[in-house]
Design a protein around this motif. Structure first.
Motif, PDB file in Angstrom:
ATOM      1  N   UNK A 108      -1.325  -9.768  -8.463  1.00  0.00           N
ATOM      2  CA  UNK A 108      -1.348  -8.657  -9.410  1.00  0.00           C
ATOM      3  C   UNK A 108      -0.345  -7.561  -9.054  1.00  0.00           C
ATOM      4  N   UNK A 109       0.248  -7.624  -7.880  1.00  0.00           N
ATOM      5  CA  UNK A 109       1.325  -6.678  -7.583  1.00  0.00           C
ATOM      6  C   UNK A 109       2.525  -6.936  -8.480  1.00  0.00           C
ATOM      7  N   UNK A 129       0.725  -0.962  -8.351  1.00  0.00           N
ATOM      8  CA  UNK A 129       1.047  -1.455  -7.018  1.00  0.00           C
ATOM      9  C   UNK A 129       1.868  -0.431  -6.247  1.00  0.00           C
ATOM     10  N   UNK A 130       2.804   0.225  -6.945  1.00  0.00           N
ATOM     11  CA  UNK A 130       3.586   1.298  -6.320  1.00  0.00           C
ATOM     12  C   UNK A 130       2.690   2.471  -5.932  1.00  0.00           C
ATOM     13  N   UNK A 131       1.740   2.792  -6.805  1.00  0.00           N
ATOM     14  CA  UNK A 131       0.916   3.981  -6.610  1.00  0.00           C
ATOM     15  C   UNK A 131      -0.023   3.835  -5.417  1.00  0.00           C
ATOM     16  N   UNK A 132      -0.727   2.689  -5.317  1.00  0.00           N
ATOM     17  CA  UNK A 132      -1.697   2.558  -4.230  1.00  0.00           C
ATOM     18  C   UNK A 132      -1.829   1.139  -3.686  1.00  0.00           C
ATOM     19  N   UNK A 137      -9.730  -0.051  -4.169  1.00  0.00           N
ATOM     20  CA  UNK A 137      -8.784  -0.895  -3.441  1.00  0.00           C
ATOM     21  C   UNK A 137      -8.838  -0.639  -1.945  1.00  0.00           C
ATOM     22  N   UNK A 138      -9.041   0.607  -1.549  1.00  0.00           N
ATOM     23  CA  UNK A 138      -9.094   0.923  -0.120  1.00  0.00           C
ATOM     24  C   UNK A 138     -10.341   0.336   0.528  1.00  0.00           C
ATOM     25  N   UNK A 139     -11.477   0.338  -0.168  1.00  0.00           N
ATOM     26  CA  UNK A 139     -12.667  -0.285   0.408  1.00  0.00           C
ATOM     27  C   UNK A 139     -12.542  -1.809   0.402  1.00  0.00           C
ATOM     28  N   UNK A 140     -11.925  -2.363  -0.630  1.00  0.00           N
ATOM     29  CA  UNK A 140     -11.617  -3.790  -0.586  1.00  0.00           C
ATOM     30  C   UNK A 140     -10.733  -4.100   0.630  1.00  0.00           C
ATOM     31  N   UNK A 141      -9.777  -3.225   0.915  1.00  0.00           N
ATOM     32  CA  UNK A 141      -8.857  -3.442   2.033  1.00  0.00           C
ATOM     33  C   UNK A 141      -9.601  -3.501   3.364  1.00  0.00           C
ATOM     34  N   UNK A 183      11.341 -10.681 -10.069  1.00  0.00           N
ATOM     35  CA  UNK A 183      10.106  -9.997  -9.709  1.00  0.00           C
ATOM     36  C   UNK A 183      10.172  -8.524 -10.079  1.00  0.00           C
ATOM     37  N   UNK A 184       9.051  -8.009 -10.590  1.00  0.00           N
ATOM     38  CA  UNK A 184       8.962  -6.575 -10.864  1.00  0.00           C
ATOM     39  C   UNK A 184       8.525  -5.805  -9.629  1.00  0.00           C
ATOM     40  N   UNK A 185       8.011  -6.522  -8.628  1.00  0.00           N
ATOM     41  CA  UNK A 185       7.567  -5.876  -7.389  1.00  0.00           C
ATOM     42  C   UNK A 185       7.812  -6.859  -6.253  1.00  0.00           C
ATOM     43  N   UNK A 186       8.923  -6.685  -5.562  1.00  0.00           N
ATOM     44  CA  UNK A 186       9.240  -7.541  -4.428  1.00  0.00           C
ATOM     45  C   UNK A 186       9.970  -6.791  -3.324  1.00  0.00           C
TER      46      UNK A 186
END
Length: 343
Positions: A189-190, A197-200, A161-165, A235-238
């Protein structure tokens, strides 16, 4: 302008350009899906340009204030960018579970993910050349792309994910340089995988935005209504996105009848407010749209609201898509008049 109107990203592609039956009969492709196009390769780019012009004109005719290219050149919101990166084996795809729990062919990560060249810059230049209104372009988010790949290289998906970023950040900078007014990062997908999503995920998203100069948005949703029929109550992540360095956050409220009080946790951010239910081709009345806008106003300042569909219009029939965005523009005009005292 109060309550400017915009697409979230996609507009419906013409039937003569893409096989819409094939499109609707599968989940959004993660690997390439050339079989969706009706036009042979020698003429495909020209046909995509022509269809993009139609999408631009439809948005202008409907009265939208911020124009996208409709993502007409894309097989899905994510795969055009994701499959243009180094470090992926596209000829021997892997498998990953979609947000519905179904396996889907995906790019297989076999080396360091890097952007070898700009992917959407020419799309922005084309859009800028063909409208004098504000323009927005979308890119898939780093967390979402990490979930839509089979990792055969990195110690874990967090590192991927960091390289995608970093690849996304390079693209965003080039998109602004090419003339984009707003760049939106799509991170559905968040919502689908909030623990990761919380983790990274949020760290990757902020890495993609680090140092970016320009107006940025993040879209987080429950999935295309044509494919994901059930909507949770919330939402589960907002609320976590209050710590995102983006300027705007795009959410759904129409189909799910979302409790808009959740927007209190995002005070200070501009909200791209989804007010079109995309689970049906029925065209809302402007009064219905206006009522959906008003529901949010106790919880977000009116000057921080952008009015939009819940998600992309990719799966709707063309007449329904146009009718809906025209009603959306008219509904926004109703509330704008009320707020300015000219109703």
């Amino acid at each position: 302008m109060l309550l400017p109107t915009s697409l979230v990203g996609s507009y419906c592609q013409p039937d003569w350009l893409i096989d819409r039956d094939k499109l609707a009969g599968r989940f959004p492709p993660r690997a390439r899906a050339q079989e969706l196009w009706r036009i042979p390769e020698p003429w495909l780019a020209q046909a995509q340009d022509d269809a993009t012009l139609l999408a631009i004109r439809a948005q202008e005719e409907a009265g939208l204030d911020i124009i996208t290219d409709g993502e007409i050149r894309r097989e899905s919101y994510s795969n055009r960018f994701a499959t243009a990166l180094d470090g992926l084996d596209l000829d021997n795809p892997g498998t990953a579970l979609d947000r519905s729990g179904h396996p889907n062919p995906v790019p297989r990560i076999v080396g360091p993910i890097q952007r070898r060249h700009a992917v959407e810059v020419e799309d922005v230049k084309f859009l800028r050349a063909h409208t004098d209104r504000m323009i927005k372009i979308t890119v898939p988010g780093p967390f979402t792309m990490s979930q839509q790949a089979q990792n055969d290289y990195y110690p874990g998906l967090a590192e991927a994910a960091m390289d995608y970023a970093r690849a996304v950040r390079e693209e965003i900078n080039d998109l602004f340089a090419a003339g984009a007014d707003i760049v939106q990062i799509d991170e559905p997908y968040m919502q689908a995988r909030p623990e990761a999503a919380e983790e990274y995920g949020l760290e990757a998203l902020n890495t993609a935005l680090d140092g970016v100069q320009g107006t940025t948005a993040v879209h987080i949703c429950f999935g295309y209504a044509a494919l994901i029929h059930e909507r949770p109550e919330g939402y589960s992540f907002l609320p976590q996105l209050k710590d995102c360095s983006c300027n705007q956050i795009s959410i759904e409220t129409a189909q799910s009848n979302l409790d808009t009080s959740v927007l209190e946790s995002l005070r200070g951010k501009s909200i791209i407010l989804g007010v079109l239910d995309l689970s049906t081709a029925e065209v809302e009345s402007p009064k219905t749209v206006a009522a959906r806008i008003r529901r949010a106003l106790p919880h977000v300042d009116a000057d921080k609201v952008i009015v939009a569909p819940d998600c992309g219009l990719k799966y709707l029939p063309r007449d329904a898509a146009f009718g809906k965005i025209k009603a959306m523009a008219e509904g926004a005009r109703i509330v704008r008049s009320e707020l300015s005292g000219t109703a």
